[in-house]
Design a protein around this motif. Structure first.
Motif, PDB file in Angstrom:
ATOM      1  N   ASP A  72       6.937  -1.454  -6.216  1.00  0.00           N
ATOM      2  CA  ASP A  72       5.520  -1.345  -6.538  1.00  0.00           C
ATOM      3  C   ASP A  72       4.947  -0.160  -5.765  1.00  0.00           C
ATOM      4  OD1 ASP A  72       2.992  -1.846  -7.559  1.00  0.00           O
ATOM      5  OD2 ASP A  72       3.037  -3.990  -7.073  1.00  0.00           O
ATOM      6  N   ARG A  73       3.763   0.260  -6.149  1.00  0.00           N
ATOM      7  CA  ARG A  73       3.117   1.393  -5.482  1.00  0.00           C
ATOM      8  C   ARG A  73       2.060   0.896  -4.515  1.00  0.00           C
ATOM      9  NH1 ARG A  73      -1.268   4.740  -6.512  1.00  0.00           N
ATOM     10  NH2 ARG A  73      -1.708   3.642  -8.466  1.00  0.00           N
ATOM     11  N   VAL A  74       2.066   1.449  -3.309  1.00  0.00           N
ATOM     12  CA  VAL A  74       1.065   1.095  -2.305  1.00  0.00           C
ATOM     13  C   VAL A  74      -0.234   1.816  -2.642  1.00  0.00           C
ATOM     14  CG1 VAL A  74       0.458   1.135   0.141  1.00  0.00           C
ATOM     15  CG2 VAL A  74       2.846   0.762  -0.548  1.00  0.00           C
ATOM     16  N   THR A  75      -1.324   1.069  -2.750  1.00  0.00           N
ATOM     17  CA  THR A  75      -2.627   1.667  -3.058  1.00  0.00           C
ATOM     18  C   THR A  75      -3.582   1.647  -1.873  1.00  0.00           C
ATOM     19  OG1 THR A  75      -3.482  -0.443  -3.892  1.00  0.00           O
ATOM     20  CG2 THR A  75      -2.415   1.019  -5.485  1.00  0.00           C
ATOM     21  N   GLY A  76      -3.270   0.872  -0.859  1.00  0.00           N
ATOM     22  CA  GLY A  76      -4.141   0.803   0.310  1.00  0.00           C
ATOM     23  C   GLY A  76      -3.577  -0.154   1.342  1.00  0.00           C
ATOM     24  N   ILE A  77      -4.157  -0.104   2.546  1.00  0.00           N
ATOM     25  CA  ILE A  77      -3.748  -0.985   3.635  1.00  0.00           C
ATOM     26  C   ILE A  77      -4.999  -1.567   4.266  1.00  0.00           C
ATOM     27  CG2 ILE A  77      -2.550  -1.150   5.848  1.00  0.00           C
ATOM     28  CD1 ILE A  77      -0.985   1.391   4.982  1.00  0.00           C
ATOM     29  N   ASP A  78      -5.061  -2.882   4.387  1.00  0.00           N
ATOM     30  CA  ASP A  78      -6.158  -3.570   5.060  1.00  0.00           C
ATOM     31  C   ASP A  78      -5.659  -3.966   6.443  1.00  0.00           C
ATOM     32  OD1 ASP A  78      -8.098  -5.352   6.031  1.00  0.00           O
ATOM     33  OD2 ASP A  78      -8.591  -6.060   4.021  1.00  0.00           O
ATOM     34  N   LEU A  79      -6.013  -3.174   7.441  1.00  0.00           N
ATOM     35  CA  LEU A  79      -5.502  -3.403   8.793  1.00  0.00           C
ATOM     36  C   LEU A  79      -6.058  -4.677   9.416  1.00  0.00           C
ATOM     37  CD1 LEU A  79      -5.772   0.279  10.045  1.00  0.00           C
ATOM     38  CD2 LEU A  79      -3.654  -0.952   9.511  1.00  0.00           C
ATOM     39  N   VAL A  84      -0.922  -5.201   2.806  1.00  0.00           N
ATOM     40  CA  VAL A  84      -0.636  -3.976   2.062  1.00  0.00           C
ATOM     41  C   VAL A  84      -1.054  -4.222   0.628  1.00  0.00           C
ATOM     42  CG1 VAL A  84       1.165  -2.411   1.256  1.00  0.00           C
ATOM     43  CG2 VAL A  84       1.302  -3.381   3.556  1.00  0.00           C
ATOM     44  N   ARG A  85      -1.932  -3.379   0.121  1.00  0.00           N
ATOM     45  CA  ARG A  85      -2.396  -3.538  -1.260  1.00  0.00           C
ATOM     46  C   ARG A  85      -1.469  -2.788  -2.202  1.00  0.00           C
ATOM     47  NH1 ARG A  85      -8.489  -2.023   0.521  1.00  0.00           N
ATOM     48  NH2 ARG A  85      -9.051  -4.010   1.501  1.00  0.00           N
ATOM     49  N   LEU A  86      -1.065  -3.462  -3.266  1.00  0.00           N
ATOM     50  CA  LEU A  86      -0.158  -2.911  -4.257  1.00  0.00           C
ATOM     51  C   LEU A  86      -0.831  -2.933  -5.621  1.00  0.00           C
ATOM     52  CD1 LEU A  86       2.978  -4.962  -3.144  1.00  0.00           C
ATOM     53  CD2 LEU A  86       2.307  -2.698  -2.344  1.00  0.00           C
ATOM     54  N   THR A  87      -0.268  -2.215  -6.579  1.00  0.00           N
ATOM     55  CA  THR A  87      -0.846  -2.263  -7.928  1.00  0.00           C
ATOM     56  C   THR A  87      -0.746  -3.672  -8.515  1.00  0.00           C
ATOM     57  OG1 THR A  87       1.267  -1.569  -8.889  1.00  0.00           O
ATOM     58  CG2 THR A  87      -0.332   0.159  -8.385  1.00  0.00           C
ATOM     59  N   GLY A  88       0.251  -4.429  -8.040  1.00  0.00           N
ATOM     60  CA  GLY A  88       0.437  -5.779  -8.567  1.00  0.00           C
ATOM     61  C   GLY A  88      -0.069  -6.881  -7.665  1.00  0.00           C
ATOM     62  N   GLY A  89      -0.890  -6.564  -6.657  1.00  0.00           N
ATOM     63  CA  GLY A  89      -1.425  -7.597  -5.777  1.00  0.00           C
ATOM     64  C   GLY A  89      -1.471  -7.140  -4.336  1.00  0.00           C
ATOM     65  N   ALA A  90      -1.227  -8.076  -3.408  1.00  0.00           N
ATOM     66  CA  ALA A  90      -1.273  -7.764  -1.978  1.00  0.00           C
ATOM     67  C   ALA A  90      -0.116  -8.458  -1.278  1.00  0.00           C
ATOM     68  CB  ALA A  90      -2.598  -8.193  -1.366  1.00  0.00           C
ATOM     69  N   LEU A  91       0.299  -7.869  -0.169  1.00  0.00           N
ATOM     70  CA  LEU A  91       1.426  -8.399   0.589  1.00  0.00           C
ATOM     71  C   LEU A  91       1.033  -8.464   2.057  1.00  0.00           C
ATOM     72  CD1 LEU A  91       4.487  -9.186   0.443  1.00  0.00           C
ATOM     73  CD2 LEU A  91       4.989  -6.772   0.854  1.00  0.00           C
TER      74      LEU A  91
END
Length: 366
Positions: A72-79, A84-91
């Motif tokens: 998946d592609r990383v779109t952002g990070i919520d520190l 880790v925000r992904l195109t398919g959700g969050a991890l």
């Protein structure tokens, strides 16, 4: 419950870090990458010149390691939320290893729209397609990437007029012997060199020079610098002016201790303050250092400083020639080089050895 380590980016540094974290720390490890293949970035100039590269599925390289792969592609990070925000959700993560690498930096008007690069698989594939009907190509950048690309294209395509354009002196990072050899190879291959001629603009017909002239080309290869994704800055990590993560001697973020940054994405310095250059040769050892430091802290031990010494710079000059430029510990060129077919074989062994290290990352990488 085991700590969850998330590694973003499966390049040379990230893939090794993920496998080492699973092996050395006992953590649950997830590796996030936007494609399911490992890309031999140091071979992308070969791909652009029409050579097929090895197919290296990440799942094969990760087999038996215990690392979970998320494509998946990383779109952002919520520190704050440790996500880790992904195109398919969050991890979610307990500890993040930031290894998103670098890409070409088209820094003049028109370069983004008209120039190609060899910094990603897609870039190299687009360049190969653009060269299919080309008669002339201009390679912008006199560093090792530009030199390798120009030589590879000239050897693979004798019908192609290849020019290398650099704002500085030709082969500035090389010794006198090294520069002489590259110049001889370029003369043999018919590569025209325009040095001391910075590019001010790129268009569909070539490049404009700061000296007032032009170099006509059907395709332009941009190899004049690299930049990093803006994700670290956008997330709020402490970064330098270029957006690279600021880290301490253990490769831990100076602003967020639950984040490690390795490879091209980080500003990495030795104990004497020398900043390491962007390179595969520095990415692998720093991945080892970061995970080893993490494992030592888990055992209650304090990690030591980064101890890294440069040895050489390996330059391919087509498939049958090369240059091995030996350097001192601080990366300054020595007047000791290997050239010709021996150097080409040496470089090939180094590149193949890099993939071997990715399969078995506990092997010393430098």
């Amino acid at each position: 419950m085991a700590e969850h380590v998330v590694v973003v980016g499966a390049g040379y540094a990230g893939l090794a870090a993920a496998k080492l974290a699973a092996r050395w720390t006992g953590s649950r490890v997830t590796l996030v990458n936007e494609r399911d293949r490992f890309v031999e970035r140091v071979r992308l100039h070969e791909l652009a010149a029409g050579r097929r590269l090895r197919d290296l599925p990440l799942r094969d390289l990760l087999a038996g390691s215990g690392v979970e792969l998320v494509v998946d592609r990383v779109t952002g990070i919520d520190l704050a939320a440790r996500e880790v925000r992904l195109t398919g959700g969050a991890l979610g993560y307990d500890r993040l290893v930031y290894a998103l690498g670098s890409h070409a930096d088209p820094g003049v008007p028109g370069a983004a729209g008209h120039a190609h690069s060899v910094s990603t698989l897609e870039d190299a594939e687009r360049l190969a397609a653009a060269l299919a009907g080309a008669r002339a190509v201009a390679v912008v950048g006199g560093g090792l990437t530009g030199i390798e690309a120009a030589a590879e294209l000239a050897e693979a395509r004798p019908d192609l007029a290849v020019a290398l354009v650099t704002g500085g002196g030709f082969g500035e990072a090389l010794s006198v012997k090294g520069r002489r050899h590259v110049r001889r190879v370029f003369d043999r291959l018919g590569v025209t060199v325009h040095d001391g001629a910075g590019v001010t603009a790129v268009d569909a017909d070539g490049v404009a020079l700061g000296t007032g002239g032009r170099v006509a080309a059907d395709a332009v290869v941009w190899a004049a610098g690299f930049a990093v994704p803006d994700l670290a800055r956008a997330a709020g990590l402490a970064v330098d002016a270029a957006g690279r993560v600021l880290v301490d001697h253990t490769l831990t973020s100076v602003s967020h201790p639950d984040v490690l940054a390795i490879g091209d994405a980080a500003v990495i310095r030795r104990r004497d303050g020398l900043e390491l250059r962007m390179a595969c040769a520095t990415g692998l050892p720093t991945a080892q250092k970061a995970v080893r430091a993490l494992a030592r802290r888990r055992r209650g031990a304090e990690p030591g400083p980064l101890d890294f010494r440069y040895v050489n710079q390996c330059v391919s000059l087509g498939r049958r020639d090369g240059l091995i430029q030996f350097v001192d510990a601080d990366d300054r060129p020595r007047e000791f080089v290997l050239t010709g077919r021996l150097a080409a074989r040496y470089k090939e062994l180094v590149v193949r050895g890099t993939v071997l290290v990715e399969r078995y990352p506990a092997i010393p990488a430098g």
